[in-house]
Design a protein around this motif. Structure first.
Motif, short mmCIF file in Angstrom:
data_model
loop_
_atom_site.label_atom_id
_atom_site.label_comp_id
_atom_site.label_asym_id
_atom_site.label_seq_id
_atom_site.Cartn_x
_atom_site.Cartn_y
_atom_site.Cartn_z
N GLY A 8 2.44 23.96 -22.15
CA GLY A 8 1.65 24.68 -21.16
C GLY A 8 2.55 25.46 -20.22
O GLY A 8 3.76 25.25 -20.16
N GLU A 9 1.94 26.39 -19.50
CA GLU A 9 2.69 27.21 -18.55
C GLU A 9 2.72 26.60 -17.16
O GLU A 9 3.52 27.00 -16.33
N ARG A 27 -0.30 22.46 -24.50
CA ARG A 27 -1.39 23.44 -24.35
C ARG A 27 -2.12 23.59 -25.68
O ARG A 27 -3.33 23.67 -25.74
N HIS A 39 -4.17 30.26 -12.75
CA HIS A 39 -2.87 30.89 -13.02
C HIS A 39 -2.04 30.79 -11.75
O HIS A 39 -2.50 31.18 -10.67
N ASP A 40 -0.84 30.27 -11.89
CA ASP A 40 0.05 30.07 -10.73
C ASP A 40 -0.66 29.33 -9.60
O ASP A 40 -0.59 29.71 -8.43
N HIS A 52 -6.83 32.45 -21.21
CA HIS A 52 -5.68 31.55 -21.24
C HIS A 52 -5.64 30.77 -22.56
O HIS A 52 -4.57 30.60 -23.16
#
Length: 135
Positions: free
Chosen positions: A8-9, A20, A37-38, A57
């Motif tokens: 995952g990010e 992810r 996101h972020d 995503h």
């Protein structure tokens, strides 16, 4: 069989020990994906925009395996409010109308982030260049 994993990010996957996406043979599974996101919730308060963002995503994770929306066989859409069914369904149709997957939509009591209205999952199929012969 080879198993491939896409990390995952965000920090969620790292702190929970999850990936992810995972591919095993011709199946690719994408974990529950929120419109975040972020650490910022995308489409705050808007279930249509949150559905589109969450699927964006999830579909990005499929790209790691060279796949797109046309490879998706199953989607799961989790909502916190039944009133959001139509908005989430409209976003789903826009994304997958060309090659509709089977879909399950479920209303749940909530998510780890209370600002999130929608979470999605994907299951996809990928052609394998070499398949073992059946005996």
């Amino acid at each position: 069989m080879t198993i491939e994993r896409v990390p995952g990010e965000g920090t969620w996957e790292e702190t929970t020990g999850s990936a992810r996406a995972v591919a095993a043979g011709d199946r690719v599974l994408v974990a529950g994906t929120m419109p975040v996101h972020d650490d910022a919730v995308q489409g705050l308060g808007d279930p249509y925009e949150q559905t589109k963002a969450a699927f964006a995503h999830a579909l990005a994770a499929l790209k790691a395996f060279g796949l797109g929306a046309d490879a998706v066989l199953r989607t799961r859409v989790y909502l916190t409010h039944v009133r959001d069914v139509d908005a989430a369904g409209r976003a789903h149709k826009e994304l997958f109308d060309a090659a509709p997957p089977v879909m399950t939509m479920v209303v749940v009591s909530g998510f780890a982030d209370s600002r999130v209205l929608v979470q999605v999952e994907l299951e996809a199929f990928r052609e394998l260049s070499e398949r073992p012969e059946e005996t």
